[in-house]
Design an enzyme around this catalytic site. Structure first.
Site, mmCIF file in Angstrom:
data_model
loop_
_atom_site.group_PDB
_atom_site.id
_atom_site.type_symbol
_atom_site.label_atom_id
_atom_site.label_comp_id
_atom_site.label_asym_id
_atom_site.label_seq_id
_atom_site.Cartn_x
_atom_site.Cartn_y
_atom_site.Cartn_z
ATOM 1 N N SER A 189 32.381 36.233 39.694
ATOM 2 C CA SER A 189 32.939 37.126 40.699
ATOM 3 C C SER A 189 32.509 38.561 40.443
ATOM 4 O O SER A 189 32.321 38.975 39.303
ATOM 5 C CB SER A 189 34.465 37.060 40.700
ATOM 6 O OG SER A 189 34.987 37.928 41.696
ATOM 7 N N LYS A 248 38.158 30.191 39.909
ATOM 8 C CA LYS A 248 37.404 31.059 40.824
ATOM 9 C C LYS A 248 37.852 30.831 42.270
ATOM 10 O O LYS A 248 37.963 31.783 43.069
ATOM 11 C CB LYS A 248 35.904 30.784 40.686
ATOM 12 C CG LYS A 248 35.013 31.545 41.691
ATOM 13 C CD LYS A 248 35.210 33.048 41.624
ATOM 14 C CE LYS A 248 34.131 33.849 42.324
ATOM 15 N NZ LYS A 248 33.763 33.474 43.663
ATOM 16 N N HIS A 286 41.067 32.593 42.639
ATOM 17 C CA HIS A 286 40.739 34.028 42.675
ATOM 18 C C HIS A 286 40.369 34.424 44.099
ATOM 19 O O HIS A 286 40.845 35.431 44.634
ATOM 20 C CB HIS A 286 39.579 34.322 41.723
ATOM 21 C CG HIS A 286 38.880 35.630 41.975
ATOM 22 N ND1 HIS A 286 37.981 35.802 43.020
ATOM 23 C CD2 HIS A 286 38.942 36.819 41.343
ATOM 24 C CE1 HIS A 286 37.540 37.051 43.014
ATOM 25 N NE2 HIS A 286 38.105 37.686 42.008
ATOM 26 N N ASN A 287 39.520 33.632 44.735
ATOM 27 C CA ASN A 287 39.090 33.954 46.097
ATOM 28 C C ASN A 287 40.245 33.848 47.090
ATOM 29 O O ASN A 287 40.330 34.619 48.046
ATOM 30 C CB ASN A 287 37.941 33.038 46.524
ATOM 31 C CG ASN A 287 36.627 33.441 45.883
ATOM 32 O OD1 ASN A 287 36.606 34.087 44.841
ATOM 33 N ND2 ASN A 287 35.530 33.050 46.483
ATOM 34 N N GLU A 302 42.157 36.869 46.705
ATOM 35 C CA GLU A 302 41.348 37.918 47.339
ATOM 36 C C GLU A 302 41.587 37.933 48.852
ATOM 37 O O GLU A 302 41.743 39.001 49.456
ATOM 38 C CB GLU A 302 39.876 37.664 47.030
ATOM 39 C CG GLU A 302 38.891 38.632 47.636
ATOM 40 C CD GLU A 302 37.459 38.195 47.379
ATOM 41 O OE1 GLU A 302 36.667 38.150 48.338
ATOM 42 O OE2 GLU A 302 37.133 37.880 46.208
#
Length: 474
Positions: free
Chosen positions: A131, A185, A188-189, A192
């Site tokens: 990232s 990940k 995480h997105n 986000e």
């Protein structure tokens, strides 16, 4: 440099791949690169060969033979079938014990499958979440490695060297087995998505209710970036709002069509929340909000016929901006609480031994959601590694309590003026649901038992019960 064996190999020279390869070379590791288009490989070596020891190959066989054993090869190609195709292209030239690394945005279940297949054949496989975008790839990304820990340890000197650095260390540490890195990940997105939607709602409230100029809003976000909301996304929002279109002088953001794109990781996160039965409404609403934005043509038609409330805000402007700040901060806490709760459930479901404090550190620098806020999350899990939800940590309990009244004020005003706040509202509903010992689901369960004999449990005695509701209601 004839017969030189390179320490690391990278396949895929789109911008992310180029920048990551340059990062590796700049940190003193020799690297061989390969792209399906030979000219792209040659151009890369020509343009950036001076930054370190870089070699290029035109075929998979040539590329593999340039690497020292056991080989370490990272793929940065489009997720899905292209990853499988690239692995198949290289396998005939590899030896057992070589390590393949997928640094793309692969779906974690694909990573689990690939790890199982390749390890059965004697190879090693890592799925690494990367990232930070193009800038992070070049100057220090957040890296989330998953796979066999022994394989990660061999790569650790390279990964920790190229990763972003914060005061506590590099934003890279082992996450867990097989698909754990890509799962983290993915979440995480998802977070986000939530962060971006929450910020856009704060912007829209200031714009539509307070009729603030873009320069005024830029100043507000810049000020917020000095305190609790200090983060990459708040920082770039302030910068975006200052940019003017060169032809018209109009703030450029106001000329951008309000249709947000998405690549699928937010959707994956939402689906995973449904699959594991973990409520992540802020993230899910952020995904749906992007979906609603895509209905631009229908919304333009609807705007002419569907009318909402009108009026002018007559309250204290500064106080309302402060309320929006509180709403953004409290909603952000809820969004992260949801993301960490999902990862916690996944760790149990997929047998991953994830250190949540270390994981928060991975996001402290380099990545898109990097924020000072993450230090508080790390401390929460340091205090209690078994913490079931961030909302139960003393620091976050106090923070929510301090901002709760203004959080509610901001949302009430938005509704009074007909301004959509799906992520703000979902966050508050999450908090209000989580904090209540009793919810309305008892009636839902009675309805299910009425029409489908699905049974229910009781609050006053143990066991499973069914009622003949039609007969009893007469």
């Amino acid at each position: 440099m004839e017969n030189k064996k390179f320490e690391f190999g990278l396949v895929g020279l789109a911008v992310m791949g180029q920048n990551l390869a340059r990062n590796v070379a700049r940190n003193g590791f020799s690297i061989a690169v390969y792209n399906r288009t030979p000219q792209k490989t040659d151009d890369f070596v020509k343009n950036y060969g001076h930054e370190g020891t870089i070699g290029g190959a035109h075929t998979p066989e040539e590329f593999v033979n340039m690497l020292e054993k056991p080989r370490k090869i990272m793929f940065l190609v489009k997720a899905g079938k292209p990853v499988d195709d690239m692995i198949e292209a290289f396998l005939p030239y590899l030896d057992k014990g070589d390590t393949l690394i997928d640094g793309g945005n692969s779906y974690f279940k694909d990573t689990i499958r690939r790890a199982k297949d390749l390890e059965a054949k004697g190879f090693r496989y890592l799925g690494v979440g990367v990232s930070g975008g193009e800038e992070g790839a070049l100057n220090g990304p957040s890296l989330m490695p998953g796979g066999t820990e022994a394989s990660y340890k061999e790569l650790a000197p390279i990964f920790t060297a190229i990763a972003a650095k914060v005061t506590d260390g590099p934003c890279c540490s082992y996450v867990g087995n097989d698909g754990a890195g890509h799962y983290v990940k993915m979440v995480h997105n998802g977070i986000e998505y939530g962060d971006m939607q929450l910020i856009s709602e704060a912007y829209f409230m200031m714009k539509e209710i307070l009729h603030m100029s873009d320069d005024e809003m830029a100043d507000v976000f810049a000020e917020w970036n000095k305190g609790l909301l200090d983060s990459y996304l708040i920082e770039i929002t302030s910068k975006i709002l200052k940019v003017k279109d060169k032809e018209t002088g109009t703030p450029l953001v106001e000329l951008i069509l309000d249709k947000a794109g998405q690549k699928g990781t937010g959707k994956w996160t939402s689906q995973e929340g449904l699959d594991l039965g973990v409520p992540i409404p802020t993230i899910a609403e952020a995904v749906f909000a992007r979906g609603m934005s895509a209905y631009k043509d229908e919304r333009v038609v609807a705007a002419d016929v569907l009318k909402g409330p009108e009026g002018t805000y007559e309250g204290d402007k500064k106080a309302f901006i402060d309320a929006i700040h509180s709403a953004l901060y409290a909603s952000k806490i809820c969004s992260y609480a949801q993301g960490f709760a999902l990862i916690k459930a996944a760790a149990k479901e997929y047998s991953w031994n994830i250190n949540f404090g270390d994981m928060a550190l991975l996001w402290r620098g380099g990545c898109i959601i990097r924020a000072v806020f993450l230090e508080d999350i790390k401390k929460a899990f340091d205090r209690n590694p078994e913490l079931s939800n961030l909302l139960l940590d003393p620091f976050f309990m106090e923070a929510i309590q301090a901002h709760q009244a203004k959080w509610r004020e901001a949302i009430i005003e938005a509704k009074r003026f007909g301004i959509p706040t799906p992520a703000f509202s979902a966050s508050l509903d999450y908090f209000d649901s989580y904090r209540r010992a009793s919810l309305s689901a008892n009636l839902i369960q009675a309805q299910r038992d009425f029409f489908g004999a699905h049974t229910y449990e009781r609050t006053d005695k143990d066991g499973v019960f069914h009622t003949e509701w039609e007969a009893e209601s007469k």
